[in-house]
Scaffold this active site. Structure first.
Site, short mmCIF file in Angstrom:
data_model
loop_
_atom_site.label_atom_id
_atom_site.label_comp_id
_atom_site.label_asym_id
_atom_site.label_seq_id
_atom_site.Cartn_x
_atom_site.Cartn_y
_atom_site.Cartn_z
N HIS A 167 -5.24 -28.86 -14.24
CA HIS A 167 -5.55 -27.57 -14.85
C HIS A 167 -4.87 -27.48 -16.21
CE1 HIS A 167 -1.65 -26.93 -13.02
NE2 HIS A 167 -1.54 -25.71 -13.51
N HIS A 211 -2.68 -25.47 -17.71
CA HIS A 211 -1.36 -24.90 -18.02
C HIS A 211 -0.58 -25.97 -18.79
CE1 HIS A 211 -1.30 -21.59 -14.71
NE2 HIS A 211 -1.69 -21.12 -15.87
N ASP A 219 2.35 -27.18 -18.87
CA ASP A 219 3.22 -28.19 -18.26
C ASP A 219 2.43 -29.36 -17.67
OD1 ASP A 219 2.38 -26.16 -16.42
OD2 ASP A 219 3.85 -26.82 -14.95
N HIS A 220 1.10 -29.31 -17.80
CA HIS A 220 0.26 -30.40 -17.28
C HIS A 220 -0.54 -31.11 -18.36
CE1 HIS A 220 0.92 -29.24 -13.00
NE2 HIS A 220 1.28 -28.13 -13.62
N HIS A 280 -5.21 -21.29 -7.77
CA HIS A 280 -4.09 -21.13 -8.67
C HIS A 280 -4.44 -19.94 -9.57
CE1 HIS A 280 -0.47 -22.34 -10.60
NE2 HIS A 280 -1.00 -22.90 -11.66
N ASP A 324 -0.45 -27.57 -8.84
CA ASP A 324 -0.20 -26.13 -8.67
C ASP A 324 -1.24 -25.43 -7.78
OD1 ASP A 324 1.49 -27.11 -10.52
OD2 ASP A 324 1.23 -25.50 -11.97
N HIS A 377 7.16 -31.34 -9.21
CA HIS A 377 6.94 -30.04 -9.86
C HIS A 377 7.96 -29.00 -9.35
CE1 HIS A 377 4.72 -26.42 -11.17
NE2 HIS A 377 4.09 -27.19 -12.00
ZN LIG Z 1 2.60 -26.44 -13.31
ZN LIG Z 2 -0.07 -24.08 -13.26
#
Ligand SMILES: [Zn+2]
Ligand SMILES: [Zn+2]
Length: 284
Positions: A50, A52, A54-55, A127, A195, A251
């Site tokens: 996804h 976000h 942090d990915h 999510h 997530d 994570h």
């Molecule tokens: Zn994340």
């Molecule tokens: Zn996320």
């Protein structure tokens, strides 16, 4: 979720024959690849769970490097709905030409790649935005049982290849059947769940995996109102219910410098658990 002194955010590299599959590409991924001794040109597919940060924050850097590294393949990028829009937005904020061939595929719940050895499957998970889980499922293979074929004087012969391809053979007038002369070597499954809310559907997705890599953002006591991530207990429960063989947690919230509590909480539910460490590597 955040880079800490000890941990880089998400990226998992799977090597299988000529395929190099990168699952998520957080900031710092290129350097982590270097530290792991993996050349970025080995990446053939990028699977995005996804969008976000942090990915995905490492994507432009990776593409810029591939452009200066004689990358002759086409980078296949897969991700959930609207991935093309997010990808273009991200790249349009920078001044460089992506000097590589790439293609962005928006996928849903499907088998989106298949070769002779394995296939890749995506499933939607809950999510705060569109998010996918990924599974690599190896195909079952026939293995010749030489203990059986040697009764016919057959230990090394091109005909054994026919058996392995599922065809009965005749050798010196005697019929040797696939059914008797081969054993099925069961393919393995690796499942990646990043997530997500806890949801019964996850059990089906992870079912019978040899390895489940699952997010484990919280300890149960800290989960409070943030239901859009799993706790260590959730991940352990999931591994147990899905009858997986091994669980790796990843994570983690940056609040846990020490992961002893996280591991302990999960192990109460599922014993064969480890917490991922940066540059950890294992063979399945
Ligand atoms: Zn994340
Ligand atoms: Zn996320």
């Amino acid at each position: 979720m955040l880079p800490t002194k000890e941990r880089n955010p998400n990226a998992i590299f799977v090597s299988y024959n000529t395929e190099g599959i990168l699952i998520d590409c957080a900031e710092g991924t290129q350097r982590q690849l270097r530290l792991a001794g993996i050349s970025p040109v080995k990446v053939t597919k990028l699977l995005i769970t996804h969008w976000h940060g942090d990915h995905v924050l490492g994507i432009p850097g990776l593409i810029q490097s591939l452009g200066t590294s004689n990358y002759t393949k086409k980078l296949e990028i897969y991700g959930p709905k609207d991935s093309l829009k997010y990808f273009k937005n991200m790249m349009s904020g920078l001044v460089f030409r992506a000097r590589i061939n790439y293609e962005v595929h928006e996928i849903n719940e499907e088998k989106f790649f298949e070769n002779n050895d394995f296939y890749l499957e995506s499933n939607k998970v809950k999510h705060s935005i569109d998010c996918l889980s990924y599974s690599l499922i190896e195909k079952d293979k026939l293995k010749v049982n030489v203990n059986y074929t040697k009764k016919f004087g057959l230990t090394q012969h091109p005909l054994l290849g026919e058996l392995q391809r599922g065809k009965d053979i005749v050798y010196q007038g005697k019929k040797i059947t696939v059914k008797k002369a081969t054993i099925i070597k069961q393919g393995k499954k690796i499942c990646f769940i990043l997530d997500t809310y806890y949801d019964k559907k996850l059990i089906k997705i992870a079912k019978n995996s040899n390895l489940l890599v699952s997010e484990s953002t919280w300890l149960e006591k800290d989960k409070l109102q943030d239901k859009e991530h799993l706790s260590a207990k959730d991940a352990g429960k999931l591994a147990k219910q899905a009858r997986v063989k091994k669980l790796i947690l990843t994570h983690f919230s940056q609040r846990y410098r020490n992961l002893n509590e996280v591991l302990k909480e999960c192990k109460k539910e599922f014993k064969d658990t480890e917490c991922a460490k940066d540059l950890m590597s294992l063979e399945i």
